[in-house]
Design an enzyme around this catalytic site. Structure first.
Site, mmCIF file in Angstrom:
data_model
loop_
_atom_site.group_PDB
_atom_site.id
_atom_site.type_symbol
_atom_site.label_atom_id
_atom_site.label_comp_id
_atom_site.label_asym_id
_atom_site.label_seq_id
_atom_site.Cartn_x
_atom_site.Cartn_y
_atom_site.Cartn_z
ATOM 1 N N GLU A 275 -1.020 -0.955 -6.961
ATOM 2 C CA GLU A 275 -1.868 -0.543 -8.079
ATOM 3 C C GLU A 275 -1.876 0.978 -8.229
ATOM 4 O O GLU A 275 -2.927 1.618 -8.126
ATOM 5 C CB GLU A 275 -3.293 -1.065 -7.860
ATOM 6 C CG GLU A 275 -3.374 -2.581 -7.790
ATOM 7 C CD GLU A 275 -4.677 -3.071 -7.172
ATOM 8 O OE1 GLU A 275 -5.477 -2.213 -6.728
ATOM 9 O OE2 GLU A 275 -4.890 -4.288 -7.115
ATOM 10 N N PRO A 276 -0.727 1.591 -8.472
ATOM 11 C CA PRO A 276 -0.713 3.049 -8.658
ATOM 12 C C PRO A 276 -1.325 3.444 -9.994
ATOM 13 O O PRO A 276 -1.184 2.747 -10.995
ATOM 14 C CB PRO A 276 0.785 3.393 -8.621
ATOM 15 C CG PRO A 276 1.451 2.139 -9.117
ATOM 16 C CD PRO A 276 0.613 0.999 -8.610
ATOM 17 N N GLY A 277 -2.029 4.538 -9.997
ATOM 18 C CA GLY A 277 -2.569 5.088 -11.243
ATOM 19 C C GLY A 277 -2.229 6.556 -11.353
ATOM 20 O O GLY A 277 -1.525 7.002 -12.239
ATOM 21 N N ARG A 278 -2.711 7.341 -10.383
ATOM 22 C CA ARG A 278 -2.555 8.788 -10.415
ATOM 23 C C ARG A 278 -1.083 9.209 -10.459
ATOM 24 O O ARG A 278 -0.713 10.101 -11.218
ATOM 25 C CB ARG A 278 -3.231 9.402 -9.186
ATOM 26 C CG ARG A 278 -3.328 10.921 -9.219
ATOM 27 C CD ARG A 278 -3.858 11.438 -7.888
ATOM 28 N NE ARG A 278 -5.082 10.797 -7.487
ATOM 29 C CZ ARG A 278 -6.298 11.234 -7.783
ATOM 30 N NH1 ARG A 278 -6.432 12.330 -8.497
ATOM 31 N NH2 ARG A 278 -7.364 10.591 -7.366
ATOM 32 N N ARG A 314 -12.854 16.973 -13.091
ATOM 33 C CA ARG A 314 -12.375 16.949 -11.709
ATOM 34 C C ARG A 314 -12.690 18.232 -10.934
ATOM 35 O O ARG A 314 -13.122 18.162 -9.779
ATOM 36 C CB ARG A 314 -10.877 16.649 -11.654
ATOM 37 C CG ARG A 314 -10.496 15.261 -12.173
ATOM 38 C CD ARG A 314 -9.032 14.940 -11.911
ATOM 39 N NE ARG A 314 -8.782 14.763 -10.498
ATOM 40 C CZ ARG A 314 -8.187 15.665 -9.735
ATOM 41 N NH1 ARG A 314 -7.768 16.810 -10.225
ATOM 42 N NH2 ARG A 314 -7.989 15.409 -8.457
ATOM 43 N N TYR A 318 -14.917 17.373 -7.832
ATOM 44 C CA TYR A 318 -14.167 17.269 -6.583
ATOM 45 C C TYR A 318 -13.677 18.616 -6.037
ATOM 46 O O TYR A 318 -12.922 18.637 -5.076
ATOM 47 C CB TYR A 318 -12.923 16.395 -6.773
ATOM 48 C CG TYR A 318 -13.158 15.007 -7.278
ATOM 49 C CD1 TYR A 318 -14.041 14.143 -6.644
ATOM 50 C CD2 TYR A 318 -12.465 14.531 -8.396
ATOM 51 C CE1 TYR A 318 -14.244 12.860 -7.109
ATOM 52 C CE2 TYR A 318 -12.660 13.247 -8.864
ATOM 53 C CZ TYR A 318 -13.546 12.417 -8.221
ATOM 54 O OH TYR A 318 -13.736 11.134 -8.689
ATOM 55 N N CYS A 346 -23.073 24.971 -20.567
ATOM 56 C CA CYS A 346 -24.146 25.723 -19.912
ATOM 57 C C CYS A 346 -24.408 25.207 -18.502
ATOM 58 O O CYS A 346 -25.492 24.692 -18.185
ATOM 59 C CB CYS A 346 -25.415 25.659 -20.760
ATOM 60 S SG CYS A 346 -25.260 26.531 -22.323
ATOM 61 N N TYR A 375 -7.457 10.590 -14.674
ATOM 62 C CA TYR A 375 -8.875 10.909 -14.472
ATOM 63 C C TYR A 375 -9.275 12.158 -15.261
ATOM 64 O O TYR A 375 -10.131 12.924 -14.829
ATOM 65 C CB TYR A 375 -9.182 11.071 -12.975
ATOM 66 C CG TYR A 375 -8.782 9.853 -12.191
ATOM 67 C CD1 TYR A 375 -9.532 8.688 -12.253
ATOM 68 C CD2 TYR A 375 -7.613 9.845 -11.422
ATOM 69 C CE1 TYR A 375 -9.150 7.548 -11.566
ATOM 70 C CE2 TYR A 375 -7.213 8.705 -10.725
ATOM 71 C CZ TYR A 375 -7.986 7.568 -10.811
ATOM 72 O OH TYR A 375 -7.594 6.446 -10.136
#
Length: 421
Positions: A275-278, A314, A318, A346, A375
């Site tokens: 299940e690769p996404g990135r 991100r 992160y 802001c 993402y």
């Protein structure tokens, strides 16, 4: 590798100048390369050649309909984590027998939608979920195929917020309890356990954690078969990382990842799902933005751009790094200048980079945030009442807006005011 390269002094998306997209669509805007998306999907497909397998794109990384159709038409399955993602996959033409339903909190209504529309399997994460699925399936007169997600207590050596395979994480059932959980599944009338699911985290840059987890899955497969369970499918999750910084060491290749799968579970005769996404979407997209102002502070200079944390969260969430490059290629031997690169929201957290070395830039210059295809748009919001960022797909010398930027009127019109206010 991606298809965002300088040509004749201009940063291109395949054969389209990014400056042209900015002029016609405006900024900020996400731009995706169809060639990069397809190349990365095929790398995973080729890495598992000779094994019965299905590469399921993790839709949570990028769920635009055009991208899903592009990958689905190339043979990809889809890994979904909500009814909304399931409906998106089906709307993009992906058949139910190529859709895997993951996620820790599936509702009964989500189960009903997937069972009615067709599903390859549910990756079940708890005994209460298993019991609920059995009841929903029995009421519909069907049997739901499941794998049980096991938590192997393996340190993925990644950011704490995207690690999923340690014992303290919320995902799956402890692998030490797997045999009793599968025995319980065998007693439920509306489900049938056909395999095992494992996923230990995202943005992994080493193969050792995968190998440790998959060896535990191999041992569990043999133990469950000895208990009388028919284990024919292994869902091994995703998580292989990408090089966000161009000067960092590159993560392992899909081919090397495929070798780990062969070495650890290849002898079991199971169908393999990943299940690769990135790695499929990350380097296939950039966030294109424009400098609004260059501001001098007490001890630093700021580049204030028109993209913000609501467009790409991100870095704020992160502390993630993205290479940021000018659309006009810097002259050889340029003298770098340090900038804090920030957005207009802001919040102090609306900071993309601190002290980033860049060529000197001016108001109106275009810059691109690399490796933002995964993402990025899917986590965008309308914080500060900023319209959602649009998305563009490029193929060769053509491009199309695949999600338009809403107008302020469209954004505001979604609210309703009660008569009594």
């Amino acid at each position: 590798m991606d298809h965002f390269l300088y040509r004749d002094g201009q940063l291109m998306a395949e054969d389209v100048p990014l400056a042209q997209i900015a002029a016609e669509v405006g900024t900020p805007v996400y731009v995706y390369s169809a060639a990069t998306l397809l190349r990365h999907f095929r790398l995973f497909d080729e890495a598992l050649a000779g094994m019965d397998h299905l590469v399921c794109f993790a839709m949570k990384s990028l769920s635009n309909q055009a991208v899903l159709k592009l990958l689905g038409d190339a043979g990809a399955g889809m890994d979904v984590v909500s009814a909304g993602e399931y409906m998106r996959a089906r709307a993009a033409g992906v058949p139910g027998d190529r859709i895997v339903f993951s996620g820790v909190g599936k509702t009964r209504e989500e189960m009903r939608i997937a069972l009615t529309g067709g599903i390859r399997q549910f990756n079940v994460e708890s005994e209460p979920e298993m019991e609920a699925l059995s009841e929903v399936a029995s009421a519909l007169g069907v049997v739901a195929p499941i794998t049980v997600r096991v938590n192997p207590d393996v340190d993925a050596k990644t950011h704490a917020k995207i690690a999923t395979g340690k014992s303290e994480n919320k995902f799956g059932i402890p692998i030490s309890r797997a045999r009793e959980v599968y025995a319980h599944a065998a007693r439920l009338p509306g489900i049938k356990a056909i395999g095992i699911d494992v996923h230990i985290g995202s943005q992994l840059t080493e193969l050792d954690p995968f190998e440790a987890a998959y060896r535990k899955v191999a041992d569990l497969t043999e133990a469950l078969r000895a208990d009388g369970h028919e284990i024919t499918r292994l869902d091994l999750g995703g998580g292989l990382g990408i090089p966000y910084a161009r000067d960092n060491q590159a993560p392992p290749l899909p081919l090397d990842y495929g070798d780990v799968i062969r070495k650890t579970v290849g002898h079991l005769g199971c169908e393999i799902e990943i299940e690769p996404g990135r790695l499929i979407a990350g380097n296939a997209g950039i966030l294109l933005t424009q400098v609004i102002y260059v501001k001098s502070g007490e001890d630093r200079d700021f580049l204030i751009v028109d993209a913000a944390m609501n467009d790409l969260i991100r870095p704020a969430m992160y502390e993630a790094h993205h290479d940021i490059v000018p659309v006009v290629e810097p002259a050889p031997g340029f003298e770098p200048h340090a900038y804090d690169i920030v957005g207009p929201v802001c919040e102090t957290g609306d900071t993309f980079a601190r002290g980033r070395s860049m060529p000197r830039l001016a108001q109106g210059d275009l810059v691109a945030f690399r490796s933002s295809g995964a993402y990025g748009a899917v986590m965008a919001s309308e914080y500060n009442s900023r319209p959602l960022v649009p998305e563009v797909l490029v193929s060769g010398d053509q491009f199309a807006v695949i999600r338009p930027r809403p107008t302020y009127e469209e954004m505001i019109s979604r609210d309703t005011v009660p008569e009594w206010v």
